[in-house]
Write a protein that holds these residues in place. Sequence first.
Motif, PDB file in Angstrom:
ATOM      1  N   PHE A  32       0.205   5.991   5.679  1.00  0.00           N
ATOM      2  CA  PHE A  32      -0.065   7.328   6.222  1.00  0.00           C
ATOM      3  C   PHE A  32       1.070   8.287   5.867  1.00  0.00           C
ATOM      4  O   PHE A  32       0.845   9.428   5.446  1.00  0.00           O
ATOM      5  CB  PHE A  32      -0.251   7.238   7.742  1.00  0.00           C
ATOM      6  CG  PHE A  32      -0.712   8.516   8.408  1.00  0.00           C
ATOM      7  CD1 PHE A  32      -1.122   9.624   7.680  1.00  0.00           C
ATOM      8  CD2 PHE A  32      -0.757   8.606   9.797  1.00  0.00           C
ATOM      9  CE1 PHE A  32      -1.560  10.795   8.307  1.00  0.00           C
ATOM     10  CE2 PHE A  32      -1.185   9.760  10.433  1.00  0.00           C
ATOM     11  CZ  PHE A  32      -1.578  10.857   9.688  1.00  0.00           C
ATOM     12  N   ASP A  33       2.295   7.841   6.008  1.00  0.00           N
ATOM     13  CA  ASP A  33       3.418   8.748   5.756  1.00  0.00           C
ATOM     14  C   ASP A  33       3.464   9.169   4.285  1.00  0.00           C
ATOM     15  O   ASP A  33       3.738  10.326   3.961  1.00  0.00           O
ATOM     16  CB  ASP A  33       4.729   8.057   6.163  1.00  0.00           C
ATOM     17  CG  ASP A  33       5.880   9.047   6.337  1.00  0.00           C
ATOM     18  OD1 ASP A  33       5.619  10.245   6.532  1.00  0.00           O
ATOM     19  OD2 ASP A  33       7.045   8.609   6.284  1.00  0.00           O
ATOM     20  N   GLN A  34       3.171   8.226   3.392  1.00  0.00           N
ATOM     21  CA  GLN A  34       3.148   8.555   1.957  1.00  0.00           C
ATOM     22  C   GLN A  34       1.996   9.509   1.643  1.00  0.00           C
ATOM     23  O   GLN A  34       2.143  10.423   0.819  1.00  0.00           O
ATOM     24  CB  GLN A  34       3.017   7.272   1.124  1.00  0.00           C
ATOM     25  CG  GLN A  34       4.305   6.474   0.955  1.00  0.00           C
ATOM     26  CD  GLN A  34       4.702   5.672   2.186  1.00  0.00           C
ATOM     27  OE1 GLN A  34       3.948   5.554   3.147  1.00  0.00           O
ATOM     28  NE2 GLN A  34       5.906   5.117   2.171  1.00  0.00           N
ATOM     29  N   ALA A  64      -8.801   0.284   6.162  1.00  0.00           N
ATOM     30  CA  ALA A  64      -7.850  -0.017   7.240  1.00  0.00           C
ATOM     31  C   ALA A  64      -6.419  -0.030   6.726  1.00  0.00           C
ATOM     32  O   ALA A  64      -5.495   0.371   7.433  1.00  0.00           O
ATOM     33  CB  ALA A  64      -8.174  -1.370   7.869  1.00  0.00           C
ATOM     34  N   PHE A  65      -6.244  -0.488   5.492  1.00  0.00           N
ATOM     35  CA  PHE A  65      -4.883  -0.676   4.999  1.00  0.00           C
ATOM     36  C   PHE A  65      -4.272   0.611   4.449  1.00  0.00           C
ATOM     37  O   PHE A  65      -3.079   0.656   4.152  1.00  0.00           O
ATOM     38  CB  PHE A  65      -4.834  -1.821   3.983  1.00  0.00           C
ATOM     39  CG  PHE A  65      -5.365  -3.111   4.557  1.00  0.00           C
ATOM     40  CD1 PHE A  65      -5.172  -3.420   5.900  1.00  0.00           C
ATOM     41  CD2 PHE A  65      -6.081  -4.008   3.782  1.00  0.00           C
ATOM     42  CE1 PHE A  65      -5.671  -4.594   6.455  1.00  0.00           C
ATOM     43  CE2 PHE A  65      -6.587  -5.181   4.323  1.00  0.00           C
ATOM     44  CZ  PHE A  65      -6.385  -5.480   5.660  1.00  0.00           C
ATOM     45  N   PHE A 123      -8.859  -1.679   1.199  1.00  0.00           N
ATOM     46  CA  PHE A 123      -9.608  -1.595   2.445  1.00  0.00           C
ATOM     47  C   PHE A 123      -9.171  -0.310   3.163  1.00  0.00           C
ATOM     48  O   PHE A 123      -7.972  -0.025   3.236  1.00  0.00           O
ATOM     49  CB  PHE A 123      -9.287  -2.788   3.350  1.00  0.00           C
ATOM     50  CG  PHE A 123      -9.942  -4.081   2.968  1.00  0.00           C
ATOM     51  CD1 PHE A 123     -10.218  -4.396   1.640  1.00  0.00           C
ATOM     52  CD2 PHE A 123     -10.296  -5.013   3.937  1.00  0.00           C
ATOM     53  CE1 PHE A 123     -10.818  -5.596   1.291  1.00  0.00           C
ATOM     54  CE2 PHE A 123     -10.897  -6.217   3.605  1.00  0.00           C
ATOM     55  CZ  PHE A 123     -11.162  -6.514   2.288  1.00  0.00           C
ATOM     56  N   GLU A 126     -10.092   4.376  12.227  1.00  0.00           N
ATOM     57  CA  GLU A 126      -8.988   5.315  12.446  1.00  0.00           C
ATOM     58  C   GLU A 126      -8.695   6.130  11.187  1.00  0.00           C
ATOM     59  O   GLU A 126      -8.082   7.190  11.257  1.00  0.00           O
ATOM     60  CB  GLU A 126      -7.703   4.566  12.821  1.00  0.00           C
ATOM     61  CG  GLU A 126      -7.816   3.599  13.979  1.00  0.00           C
ATOM     62  CD  GLU A 126      -8.222   2.193  13.545  1.00  0.00           C
ATOM     63  OE1 GLU A 126      -8.790   2.038  12.448  1.00  0.00           O
ATOM     64  OE2 GLU A 126      -7.984   1.264  14.324  1.00  0.00           O
ATOM     65  N   MET A 161      -6.961   9.978  10.353  1.00  0.00           N
ATOM     66  CA  MET A 161      -5.761  10.111   9.530  1.00  0.00           C
ATOM     67  C   MET A 161      -5.984  11.081   8.363  1.00  0.00           C
ATOM     68  O   MET A 161      -5.233  12.037   8.174  1.00  0.00           O
ATOM     69  CB  MET A 161      -5.388   8.727   8.999  1.00  0.00           C
ATOM     70  CG  MET A 161      -4.264   8.705   8.007  1.00  0.00           C
ATOM     71  SD  MET A 161      -3.848   7.005   7.510  1.00  0.00           S
ATOM     72  CE  MET A 161      -5.083   6.689   6.262  1.00  0.00           C
ATOM     73  N   THR A 212      -3.917   2.952   6.395  1.00  0.00           N
ATOM     74  CA  THR A 212      -3.070   3.368   7.524  1.00  0.00           C
ATOM     75  C   THR A 212      -1.618   2.973   7.253  1.00  0.00           C
ATOM     76  O   THR A 212      -0.698   3.605   7.755  1.00  0.00           O
ATOM     77  CB  THR A 212      -3.517   2.726   8.853  1.00  0.00           C
ATOM     78  OG1 THR A 212      -3.477   1.302   8.743  1.00  0.00           O
ATOM     79  CG2 THR A 212      -4.925   3.163   9.221  1.00  0.00           C
ATOM     80  N   ARG A 213      -1.433   1.919   6.455  1.00  0.00           N
ATOM     81  CA  ARG A 213      -0.092   1.467   6.103  1.00  0.00           C
ATOM     82  C   ARG A 213       0.692   2.566   5.392  1.00  0.00           C
ATOM     83  O   ARG A 213       1.920   2.583   5.437  1.00  0.00           O
ATOM     84  CB  ARG A 213      -0.216   0.243   5.182  1.00  0.00           C
ATOM     85  CG  ARG A 213       1.034  -0.571   5.015  1.00  0.00           C
ATOM     86  CD  ARG A 213       1.497  -1.118   6.354  1.00  0.00           C
ATOM     87  NE  ARG A 213       2.288  -2.312   6.241  1.00  0.00           N
ATOM     88  CZ  ARG A 213       1.825  -3.542   6.407  1.00  0.00           C
ATOM     89  NH1 ARG A 213       0.561  -3.758   6.695  1.00  0.00           N
ATOM     90  NH2 ARG A 213       2.622  -4.573   6.308  1.00  0.00           N
ATOM     91  N   GLU A 255       0.812  -1.214   0.000  1.00  0.00           N
ATOM     92  CA  GLU A 255       0.000   0.000   0.000  1.00  0.00           C
ATOM     93  C   GLU A 255       0.846   1.265   0.000  1.00  0.00           C
ATOM     94  O   GLU A 255       0.465   2.284  -0.584  1.00  0.00           O
ATOM     95  CB  GLU A 255      -0.954  -0.001   1.204  1.00  0.00           C
ATOM     96  CG  GLU A 255      -1.998  -1.121   1.190  1.00  0.00           C
ATOM     97  CD  GLU A 255      -1.455  -2.476   1.643  1.00  0.00           C
ATOM     98  OE1 GLU A 255      -0.307  -2.536   2.115  1.00  0.00           O
ATOM     99  OE2 GLU A 255      -2.188  -3.480   1.522  1.00  0.00           O
ATOM    100  N   GLN A 256       1.994   1.220   0.692  1.00  0.00           N
ATOM    101  CA  GLN A 256       2.855   2.407   0.704  1.00  0.00           C
ATOM    102  C   GLN A 256       3.236   2.790  -0.716  1.00  0.00           C
ATOM    103  O   GLN A 256       3.136   3.946  -1.120  1.00  0.00           O
ATOM    104  CB  GLN A 256       4.150   2.125   1.473  1.00  0.00           C
ATOM    105  CG  GLN A 256       3.985   1.808   2.925  1.00  0.00           C
ATOM    106  CD  GLN A 256       5.352   1.684   3.597  1.00  0.00           C
ATOM    107  OE1 GLN A 256       5.887   2.650   4.108  1.00  0.00           O
ATOM    108  NE2 GLN A 256       5.924   0.508   3.578  1.00  0.00           N
TER     109      GLN A 256
END
Lengths: 468, 468
Positions: free
Chosen positions: A409-411, A403-404, A401, A444, A448, A406-407, A379-380
């Motif tokens: 977030f930084d990108q 939820a994924f 999804f 979450e 984000m 969140t994987r 995902e990133q």
Amino acid sequence: MTSKLNLEKINLLNQAALNLRIDSIKATTASKSGHPTTCMAIADLMSVIFFDFIKYDINTPENPNNDRFILSVGHAAPIIYAAYKNLGVITEKELLTLRDFDSVLEGHPTPRFKYNEAATGSLGQGLGIAVGMAINAKHDKLDYKTYVIIGDGEAAEGSVWEAAELASHYKLDNLIAILNCNRLGQSGESIHGHDVNKFANKFEAFGFKVFIINGHDIQEIYNALSQAQKVQNQPVIIIAKTLKGSGLKEIENKNNYHGKPFKQEELNNIIKELENNFGLKYTEKINHTPYLPEKLNINNLNNNKNVNIKINLEQDINNQLFDKSEKLATRKAFGLALEALGQVNKNIFALDADVQNSTYTEYFAKKYPANFVQCFIAEQNMISVATGLQARGKIPFAATFGAFFTRAFDQIRMAGIGRNALRLCGSHCGVSIGQDGPSQMALEDIAMFRAIPESIVLLGQILTTAKL
Amino acid sequence: MTSKLNLEKINLLNQAALNLRIDSIKATTASKSGHPTTCMAIADLMSVIFFDFIKYDINTPENPNNDRFILSVGHAAPIIYAAYKNLGVITEKELLTLRDFDSVLEGHPTPRFKYNEAATGSLGQGLGIAVGMAINAKHDKLDYKTYVIIGDGEAAEGSVWEAAELASHYKLDNLIAILNCNRLGQSGESIHGHDVNKFANKFEAFGFKVFIINGHDIQEIYNALSQAQKVQNQPVIIIAKTLKGSGLKEIENKNNYHGKPFKQEELNNIIKELENNFGLKYTEKINHTPYLPEKLNINNLNNNKNVNIKINLEQDINNQLFDKSEKLATRKAFGLALEALGQVNKNIFALDADVQNSTYTEYFAKKYPANFVQCFIAEQNMISVATGLQARGKIPFAATFGAFFTRAFDQIRMAGIGRNALRLCGSHCGVSIGQDGPSQMALEDIAMFRAIPESIVLLGQILTTAKL
């Protein structure tokens, strides 16, 4: 296979390498912060890329066929500005505004400086963005190359390997990565130190054509870049062994000089020592204009026009997509709407992380396979690729999804800083998604996404919302 | 080097492999959701691990010297429950509560079922958690092994390679990973299909000892696991070529059977076909009790007691750390407090991502090097390693720039689901950190951490707060 550089060219490239070092030092000393020693490590690489190889219409940075350059080690930003100063694009006075509050020459690159292709500075993201740009070139049949300098320290980031895998999968022979193996991270030695073979083995296993060079030897750099142009069906990485702080004997290759600018009172002596070591005098600029890229086919240009999706969606699709009397899962409504959008605008791309049959991007994928990027379960990198595509004028929809996300977030955060307009569609969200349990359920994600500047969060609860 | 299994043992392991398949199918059919075909792919691997190799005090899951087992492909959770049913730990009735709202047998593993070592289900995290557990064993001089099954699809996640790199760096020869190469992801073929050599090359380049086997051949599995016990100074991965849906000819190795349970009315025929293919009858359980682990040295056990940090901090350190009349950066106060805590409790670990000289975990690192884990620039894996350490009774403090914790949001989220109490200290946060710019500055991190259930966010603004 490669030609010996003539003396005139070598002199010019050495002159540029000297100037880039000194200008990076001057700028960071003026701003009293920054990372001159990293700039010095890549100065020779930057010299050969910017003052020989890169094809760039310097007056038209938006030319779609310009070669692209991404500095994944964003903390070396001053050397980009130094390069453009030596190309005559910015003045010395402008260069010395580095890191000022109102300067576009930020401490880490952002596209506020229009020659920066992407926001970098959170490590490990440049290669993925470059992959997006290289995919764009393949898609639009443009012959630009995408260059990206990555660091040895940042190669510990998994996102680098996600990007490497996809670059290899899509046979991106228009992507030329350069790994700056300067041994030292911020707080100590990087995981492989100067063992360039460790990196070579990894990238070979990930499907790259690898060249190992001395990153301070102009001829070796030139040879590797020459050969890189000819590689076919696989991406290239040039692993360059370099010295942090290269050019100043008393600090080069030593720990504890990361992110430390020189003092104003040291400057004259440092410049003198560098000039002595190079046997050259610092000059204001370099007498070189980048080669122009190939002329564009007008059809390619048309591909890159920006279109207001919303208006087209309302005009062309209107209310014909759904039977409003029927119940429909929001993700299915999204899939149908995305498929319909593909007809409206050929710049739309869909990106998936192996859940296309859950998010229903599979409808789009079947109808527009050339505009669909399967990113696999990474995902990133999906977000970084979307960022690269968007920077080249595409309109990427990335879905997984919720939820994924969140994987990544930084990108996502970095895309916000780069003002890359991404369309991210997360499914399986809410207070409960039932039996699959909390690991698969997004809640979450709202916190984000709402924290990203200029983000717009749409929650698809009813048919009409999901459709838009 | 390895012995030929006797017929009795082979029969027992085949019986277990059959039972595990059927029990996984029964459970997912009862819950009308789940992933039986993935369970079937790893049934033979699970059989040999659980019914021969694993050393486990089945009545005392908290025994610190039990071998650990992590199922990184969390969607295959039913086969864990099936294994414990066949070991006599849970009943068939309990097994069939899979995915019920009030059942501890969740659709993806969480430690609510006390034999689960960690929450998994968001892919790519199990290897990092296993690395944390393997580091714990080395630290405490315990001889348990950590087994982890990862998927071929999830190996696209960069976090897998972050974990692989660290496992190799720390020479974790007590870590045995098994890669389930079953070719198919959720929506199509994984990036390397059944090309096990691609995976082998990658893991070899990342420093692993690699074994390639047929994941449905009991003897081959046994041989690889036997040899894995003897490998020294490097982690092991067994790359097992398997078939999704293995055992049922009409579905095995076919697409479109991911996450699809069988119907109740199909069940009898499916069980019959499996029994026919195995030449065995399904049994209620397997007559096997795992071998007990080595007895513990009492000193090791003491290492694992939990201590209330706060009370000790107040008692033992009190107000002696700081001169309250002096100004002190909050991150320096944190570094000093962490160093002091190291004296109070030897279970405290500090984890860094190459910024120890910015977050001042370097104070702790210098004083307690054995309790300091350098994770290099790989924040996702830093959190997974912390999770693994915490699950084994340690008190991990992981620190980096607050902004870079966004990189690990998914891992932090999963630690929340696993109820792993992590101490995460993010520096360089606030409305502006000055010249380094937005890529280095955390503000979004508050939104992220506040969204984690049971999280406590402390903002270190004044000396006393930072100290605690």
